[in-house]
Design a protein around this motif. Structure first.
Motif, short mmCIF file in Angstrom:
data_model
loop_
_atom_site.label_atom_id
_atom_site.label_comp_id
_atom_site.label_asym_id
_atom_site.label_seq_id
_atom_site.Cartn_x
_atom_site.Cartn_y
_atom_site.Cartn_z
N LYS A 156 4.93 7.56 2.06
CA LYS A 156 5.95 7.55 3.11
C LYS A 156 6.72 6.23 3.06
O LYS A 156 6.12 5.15 3.01
CB LYS A 156 5.28 7.73 4.47
N THR A 186 10.05 10.94 3.64
CA THR A 186 10.08 10.80 5.10
C THR A 186 8.83 11.34 5.78
O THR A 186 8.59 11.10 6.96
CB THR A 186 11.31 11.51 5.69
N ASP A 187 8.05 12.08 5.03
CA ASP A 187 6.82 12.62 5.63
C ASP A 187 5.79 12.84 4.54
O ASP A 187 6.10 13.28 3.43
CB ASP A 187 7.13 13.94 6.36
N ASN A 192 1.71 14.20 4.79
CA ASN A 192 0.66 14.56 5.75
C ASN A 192 -0.43 15.40 5.09
O ASN A 192 -0.16 16.47 4.57
CB ASN A 192 1.31 15.34 6.92
#
Lengths: 226, 274
Positions: free
Chosen positions: A54, A73-74, A76
Motif C-alpha cells: 500500500k 491504494t488498497d 487486504n
C-alpha cells in the motif's frame, strides 16, 4: 463368575481398540468448518505477485503518450466468513482514470496437490476485462521443447504464453507470461466472452503491459531518462 | 377518573399521529423520473479528452412508471475505471437518489428527499438547465460533485448526467475533463492507432531484416572458396563459389535472428549460433 468377568473385560478392551482404530476414519469426516483454521495469510506466488504494498507507485506509459503512475491504494489479506483466504489489491491512477483490482481467493485447506495448483491464480480486473494470471513458472514448464539440429530448441510462436525475456519501454524483463482476457458483456458481469485483450506479467513486477482491443496499451515505464 | 384517563390517551394518540409527517416525493426526484430519455436501455457512448484519449462506455437503464416509479442508470467503461451508478426511487416512504462509483461500487452515497442543490455529507447534487459540451448543448443536467472530499470512495471528482442523454461529462480527480464525443472520434482513434502500430511493425521488420541479412552475408563471406570457372568473381577476377550448405546455414541463422529480434527475446538471439 470370575471367568465371565474376564471375558467381558477382554471384549470391552477389544471394542475400545476397534473404536480407536476407526477414529482416523471418523476424523476424515470432519466438517468444513472443523477443518477451517484462522491463518489468513496467503503465501507464495500469489502473495509475491508484483511486490505490491500500500502506497507504492509504479510508473506507466499509455500508447497515446500519457505518462502516469499506478498507485497501490488498497492491500487486504483476510479470512472471510466462508473460511476462504482473500488477498485483494487495488491499483489506481488519477488520469487516465484506471482502477485495476487483483484478487486472490483460496480455501484455507486443500484436498490434494492438484486442488492446490488450480487455486494458484491471481485474478486481474481491468474495466470490463478479466484476466487469470497463472504462475509464470507453470507456463514455462508447459512449453514444448523440440530437438533441432541435435540441440533442444524451445518452441515459441504467436500462441506462446511464456517469454524468457521481453523488452518493455527500454527495460528487459525475465520470465514473462501472457494472459488472454475475457470480456464481460453486461453490467452485472454474469456472462463473459473471449477477447483479444492481453496482459503481460511476471511474478516480481506484477503487471507489465495490458494490450486493449481498441489498439491502445499501457506498459510499465521504468527506464530512467538519460 | 376513567373518562379523564381515556381523554388523555386519545389526546396522546392524536398528538402522535398529528406529528407524523410522512416524507413525500420531491419535485426534483420526479423531474429525474419523468425526463424523456433519448437513449435506449443499453447503448454505447464515447468520452474523450482534448488530447488523444478516447474511452468507450456502455450505459444501461431500467425503469418503472408504476405507482412507485424508479430509475436505475449505470455506465461502465470498457477499459478505464469509470463505473458509475444512479438509482432514483420514489415510494410511499419517500424519494431518494443513490449514487455509487468505482472503486467502491457497493458503498452507496444516498441523498434523502433531495431538493437541488442537495447534499449528502461532502457530496453534492446540483441541477443545471443546460451544459455546453464540445459542439453540443445538453439540457436538464444533474451534476454529482465529489470535489470537496479527501474521501477515496470515488475515483472521479464529478460527473454530469443528462436526464435525456445519459452521462455527458466526467471529471477526473486531478481535474481532467472527459467530454461526450460522437462515435466518429473513437473510430478515428482506432484508425490512428492501427496506422501507428503498422508503422512501428514495419520499422521493426526492416531493422530485423537488415540485421539478419548482415549476419547471413558475414557467414557467407567467412565460408566462401575461390575456384576457377565459376559464375561469380571477386575484385581480383578470381571466381567465388558458395556451397549450398553454407547458403542454407546463413539463411537459417538469418531467419532465427529475425524472429528473435521481432519477438524481443535476447536469449533467443543467443540460441541462433553456428
Amino acid at each position: 463368575m470370575k471367568r465371565m468377568y474376564s471375558c467381558v473385560f477382554i471384549l470391552e478392551c477389544t471394542a475400545l481398540a476397534l473404536l480407536c482404530a476407526c477414529a482416523d476414519i471418523d476424523s476424515s469426516t470432519q466438517t468444513y468448518s472443523e477443518r477451517c483454521h484462522d491463518d489468513a495469510k496467503i503465501k507464495g506466488y500469489q502473495a509475491d505477485f508484483g511486490g505490491y504494498k500500500k502506497g507504492k507507485t509504479i510508473p506507466f506509459k499509455h500508447s497515446d503518450g500519457y505518462l502516469f503512475s499506478l498507485a497501490v491504494t488498497d492491500r487486504n489479506n483476510y479470512l472471510d466468513e466462508l473460511c476462504q483466504k482473500q488477498l485483494n489489491t487495488t491499483l489506481e491512477s488519477a488520469y487516465p482514470i484506471y482502477s485495476i483490482s487483483l484478487s486472490v481467493k483460496n480455501p484455507s485447506f486443500y484436498y490434494d496437490s492438484d486442488d492446490k495448483e488450480k487455486h494458484e491464480i491471481v485474478e486481474a480486473r481491468f474495466g470490463q476485462y478479466v484476466f487469470s494470471l497463472v504462475n509464470p513458472l507453470a507456463h514455462k514448464e508447459a512449453r514444448i521443447v523440440e530437438k533441432v539440429g541435435g540441440k533442444d530448441s524451445v518452441y515459441f510462436g504467436p500462441d506462446s504464453l511464456y517469454f524468457d525475456e521481453m523488452e518493455i519501454n527500454g527495460v528487459t524483463y525475465k520470465d514473462v507470461a501472457v494472459s488472454y482476457g475475457s470480456k464481460y458483456e453486461d453490467r452485472d458481469r454474469k456472462s463473459s466472452v473471449e477477447s483479444d485483450a492481453k496482459l503481460y506479467y511476471q511474478t516480481k513486477k506484477g503487471i507489465l503491459k495490458i494490450e486493449m482491443e481498441d489498439g491502445s496499451h499501457i506498459a510499465i515505464n521504468e527506464k530512467e531518462d538519460d | 377518573m376513567k373518562k379523564l384517563f381515556l381523554l388523555a390517551f386519545a389526546a396522546l394518540l392524536f398528538a402522535c399521529f398529528d406529528s407524523y409527517d410522512p416524507p413525500e416525493d420531491t419535485d426534483d426526484t420526479t423531474i429525474l423520473l419523468n425526463a424523456k430519455r433519448k437513449y435506449v436501455r443499453d447503448s454505447v457512448i464515447y468520452l474523450a479528452d482534448t488530447v488523444k484519449f478516447v474511452d468507450e462506455l456502455i450505459q444501461s437503464v431500467s425503469y418503472s412508471n408504476d405507482d412507485d416509479p424508479w430509475l436505475h442508470y449505470s455506465i461502465q467503461s470498457m477499459t478505464s475505471g469509470v463505473d458509475i451508478g444512479l438509482w432514483v426511487t420514489s415510494n410511499s416512504n419517500g424519494g431518494n437518489i443513490k449514487v455509487w462509483c468505482s472503486p467502491n461500487q457497493y458503498k452507496e452515497i444516498t441523498f434523502e428527499e433531495p431538493v437541488f442543490p442537495a447534499t449528502a455529507g461532502v457530496y453534492k447534487l446540483i441541477f443545471k438547465d443546460s451544459l455546453e459540451v464540445n459542439d453540443s448543448t445538453y439540457y436538464n443536467i444533474l451534476k454529482f460533485d465529489a470535489t470537496d472530499t479527501l474521501d477515496k470512495q470515488c475515483n472521479i471528482s464529478a460527473f454530469y448526467y443528462g436526464m435525456h442523454d445519459g452521462i455527458v461529462k466526467v471529471v477526473s480527480k486531478n481535474g481532467v475533463e472527459l467530454n461526450r464525443v460522437p462515435a466518429s472520434v473513437y473510430e478515428d482513434a482506432l484508425e490512428r492507432r492501427a496506422e501507428e502500430r503498422a508503422r512501428a511493425d514495419s520499422i521493426a521488420q526492416a531493422v530485423a531484416d537488415s540485421i539478419a541479412r548482415a549476419v547471413a552475408d558475414s557467414i557467407i563471406q567467412a565460408n566462401t572458396n575461390k575456384e576457377n570457372g565459376s559464375d561469380q568473381e571477386n575484385e581480383d577476377g578470381d571466381s567465388i563459389t558458395v556451397s549450398q550448405d553454407v547458403a542454407d546455414l546463413a539463411e537459417s541463422v538469418a531467419d532465427c535472428i529475425r524472429d528473435a529480434y521481432l519477438s524481443g527475446s535476447l536469449s533467443a538471439l543467443s540460441d541462433c549460433e553456428l
